[in-house]
Design an enzyme around this catalytic site. Structure first.
Site, PDB file in Angstrom:
ATOM      1  N   CYS B  45       0.819  -1.212   0.000  1.00 34.25           N
ATOM      2  CA  CYS B  45       0.000   0.000   0.000  1.00 34.25           C
ATOM      3  C   CYS B  45       0.857   1.267   0.000  1.00 34.25           C
ATOM      4  CB  CYS B  45      -0.915   0.030   1.221  1.00 34.25           C
ATOM      5  SG  CYS B  45      -2.030  -1.374   1.288  1.00 34.25           S
ATOM      6  N   ALA B 284      -7.121 -20.750   1.333  1.00 36.47           N
ATOM      7  CA  ALA B 284      -6.759 -19.602   0.497  1.00 36.47           C
ATOM      8  C   ALA B 284      -7.241 -18.317   1.153  1.00 36.47           C
ATOM      9  CB  ALA B 284      -7.350 -19.746  -0.900  1.00 36.47           C
TER      10      ALA B 284
END
Lengths: 551, 551
Positions: B45, B284
């Site tokens: 980010c 996942a």
């Protein structure tokens, strides 16, 4: 049926809000709003900033004029008209007009009392000397401004280290005045827990404010140089060119008392959930009433604008036959000075103890307001209180820069909605590098608390640190440990812990410390799973400094 | 029983968090973390700000090194090692070592996939030309920095007006580059409702960013001057010295697909509440999985760090036999550029409609972030969506300066806790003049919505404004009305309304407008109680400008 006639006594936050809400609900009611002062609907929370000249124009503080009330709301406002007696049988009030000097009567169907609270002014010797002020309304603030502009004071003493005192400290300092605060309690900001108030103390000192805690005023006298001398009970002496008394406020209950309305143990007007007093046609709202704390269920005096506004709406609703109910207060409060923000919501540890509520746990954390790698990261010192039984969030206090009010607002909403620490873990909050972190401080608070409740880590009781026989382990890096450490603790950096476990005692509790509590948590997990009996010192060395290093 | 062996594919946010959480829960597990790139646990980010040189030092973006993982967590990290195939029967994965060039196998008891999502790079002609970049990882950002430092580009085209595109617009502009954004959709920031995205558009334009909405890229070619030429589908041509493709990301599902794991309709790996895939030993997390929206119950791709972190913890918990559950996402997002903050949480109006949820109501408001009289007051444009049936808060979008993230965080917490607009009315939030108002924007949003649900006011549907036969009344002051007004509306200032009601039609609906919706609400209350049939245009002229004045 004739139109309802409602008289409202007091035209600041509560009274003005109640009046306009009444009008919106009942276009045909007769509404009379009285205030003994020269203004209604002024911004009393802005007064310190008007003194500090951050707000230059006094007119900015007037949110609405009597003319606006008339034109927009068809509400009659009479300023400088003081309600002096209530005849509950006759449904009339006696009013003194300070302009004409005459007394007269008005009748009411419903009467709303919103008289507010007055600054406490103890009968100290010399308390009436020129240059000694309190701050409640626009004329008060104008007097202080005039004094500053004409006398150019160099030194001020503020008596009282509560929220108003600290806001005024900043504003007087911004006018170039050297400020000393004298506070009777051993801490600033009495609603806070002392270790959290400690951050405010350090911050004020670093901004040149002189502090005297645990000492009260004995009296005032003139100095030879034409200023004032402040004497404290412990014998300290301060010179001052200006003194502000900010030792708290007391509900204005004379009118209610004289009318025989029920007054509560804390000295405020007692009301029910609809803000109705012990007289079914008299209502009371704002700083003059007692309210129930939502967490502790104790009656409290909470002189805050937000609750006053809510109460005003509820009273108006109830008068118009609506079923509205005031649910009590969380006591959410924020205060800013010299770039520091201090905020709290819900119960503090001392409020819980005062209420006899012992089923609680405390965690401390010191996360930055946003990710460390983005410029401008600064810590928020956060204390979270939750119920051990089920993780219900009970209260939070935070001190820091940007982002403090945001986290306390989230936690206030959480408390309102009966959120648990497990919910806080999962809160999905705003994150971008300049705004927060993927694990927001609120998430971290929830995770740390949830780790405790799930039994993944036990916390060591900070209060017992000086008496404990536990082995004290510090898992910071050697350079951190050498710079400063808890006396008697042993340093094994986290990275060496797995290979140096044999240096730890098997049959003695190990209390683990680090910088802010994170590495110690990792260490606790390693050691717990290796058969050691360990506890984490919540918040690490930063908490230690706040709790145990009080100067 | 042998120690559990967990292999994690992908070492950024999700994978790294999952690995360390696993270690904390199970000191004895064998944990292997693979990443095909050169780094693990980097701050993706932060990449735009590294390009913009607000973050100078690349090392700041590395949150943890393989050495730290080993030392602190006893986790083996292999960078530049790419998982290329899964043998689900044998519980092994094939790995390609990009350093040595060799392929090898590792066995697992549990396998966690955290491969992330890759920037979409359509097969436009010329898309591979030098100077055209995508931004996903540190090497990408380094390439762009190097290009800027060595080529000194004057003009950039950003393809895509989503969150990354806008953050990059700011960061390229801060490097002195003139930026043009080309966006296929008719609005910026596609997750937002268009009228809210309009504020972003205006802000970008005012900061010198050129915008082309509703047009896509056709291809790229070299210019004669050595730069690039961008051709759009509509025939526009832009010169650029640098092009950034930011048209979105696509889950990296090849490994999962090849292994026959279930893929959802949105193209992400489908998992259950414990983050388990269709194979009971394969999990996942992160940008590669589909998640359920908590409001609409639709499957979505939500590439955000916060949810990825939560999912990582949940997968680790589940692998260690704990009963953790991912509750879906609210989609809370924030984005800042050129001093503007845009944030949203919960469902947007278009998401509700897409999901076929029509039982909702919208209110707009434009309160300042703090009281008007304190210097620095600026509006927050706020849109609140709630369920008509019961007032449940469904979503919120806000645009403004300081205080936007705070209000969206409060509303995100409110939505998480299934709060109604009636609860928002009563929220007790931080108030001091520099922080908010006695009626916080969140309270106001609740009050406005609650007024609607209680039947105190009806809202006019803005979308019908151009077709309505209602009488349009504007209750602002004449100078406001003369400056700009809705065409065909009649001006009667609020203060004159009671005496000029006879100018209004008795048997035709009256739609009332003002500046931000407050005076119109007062007018609606007066008129309703006088027998008129009235509706308020929510948010007043400010909403009109945003909704109906799209350039």
């Amino acid at each position: 049926m004739a139109n309802k006639r409602v008289v409202i006594v007091g035209g600041v936050a509560g009274g003005a809000t109640c009046a306009t809400r009444l009008r919106r609900l009942d276009e045909h009611a007769e509404i009379l709003l009285l205030d003994r002062g020269p203004y209604v609907s002024f911004a009393n929370c802005g007064l310190p900033y008007y003194v500090g000249n951050l707000i230059h124009d006094e007119a900015r503080l007037l949110l609405a004029t009597p003319a606006l009330f008339k034109e927009r709301f068809n509400i009659e406002v009479r300023t400088r008209n003081e309600a002096i007696a209530i005849d509950r049988e006759a449904h009339t009030i006696a009013i003194h007009d300070h302009v004409s000097g005459r007394d007269y009567q008005e009748s009411y169907d419903e009467l709303v009392l919103s008289p507010g609270a007055a600054p406490i002014c103890p009968p100290w010797p010399g308390v009436d000397l020129p240059g000694i002020f309190t701050l409640r309304n626009i004329p008060d603030s104008r007097k202080i401004r005039t004094w500053i502009d004409s006398r150019h004071p160099e030194k001020a003493v503020i008596v009282g280290g509560g929220f108003i005192g600290l806001e005024m400290a900043e504003n007087l300092a911004s006018r170039g005045i050297k400020v000393t605060i004298v506070e009777l309690a051993n801490q600033l900001m009495p609603p806070l827990d002392p270790e959290m108030a400690g951050y405010a103390r350090q911050h004020l000192i670093s901004h040149g404010v002189q502090l005297l805690l645990g000492d009260g005023v004995a009296g005032f006298e003139h100095s030879d140089s034409g200023g004032l001398i402040v004497h404290t009970q412990a014998g300290a002496v301060f010179e001052a060119d200006l003194v502000l008394l900010a030792v708290g406020v007391r509900p204005e209950t004379k009118l209610a008392c004289d009318a025989g309305l029920k007054i509560g143990d804390r000295g405020g007007i007692r009301v029910d959930g609809a803000m109705r007093t012990s007289d079914p046609h008299i209502w009371a709202i704002g700083d003059a009433v007692e309210v129930k704390n939502r967490i502790t269920a104790q009656w409290e005096l909470v002189p805050l604008a937000g609750p006053a506004n809510r109460q005003a709406r509820i009273a108006a609703d109830a008068i118009c036959g609506r079923n509205s109910h005031f649910d009590g207060v969380l006591g959410t409060t924020v205060c800013g000075f010299f770039g520091l923000t201090v905020a709290l919501t819900g119960a503090t540890e001392k409020a819980l103890r005062r209420a006899g509520i012992m089923d609680y746990q405390t965690v401390y954390l010191h996360p930055n307001q946003h990710v460390n790698y983005y410029p401008g990261a600064n810590p928020i010192h956060l204390k979270l209180l939750f119920r051990k039984q089920d993780g219900l969030v009970l209260g939070a206090q935070a001190v820091g820069g940007t982002g403090v009010a945001r986290r306390i607002d989230v936690l206030a909403t959480a408390i309102q909605m009966k959120t648990t620490v497990f919910d806080l873990e999962n809160a999905e909050l705003c994150y971008a590098p300049q705004y927060g972190a993927a694990k927001d401080p609120v998430n971290l608070a929830g995770m740390i608390a949830a780790n405790v409740l799930r039994g993944d880590v036990e916390l060591a009781p900070w209060n017992d640190l000086e008496f404990t026989e536990a082995f004290l382990l510090d898992v910071r890096e050697p350079h951190e440990f050498q710079a400063d450490a808890i006396s008697g603790s042993k340093n094994i950096p986290l990275g060496q812990l797995r290979s140096r476990m044999h240096e730890l005692p098997r049959f003695r509790e190990v209390w683990v410390n680090c910088g802010i509590g994170q590495r110690a948590y990792y260490a606790c997990r390693i050691l717990t799973q290796s058969g050691f009996c360990v506890r984490n010192l919540s918040g690490g060395f930063q908490t230690y400094a706040a709790l145990c290093r009080v100067p």
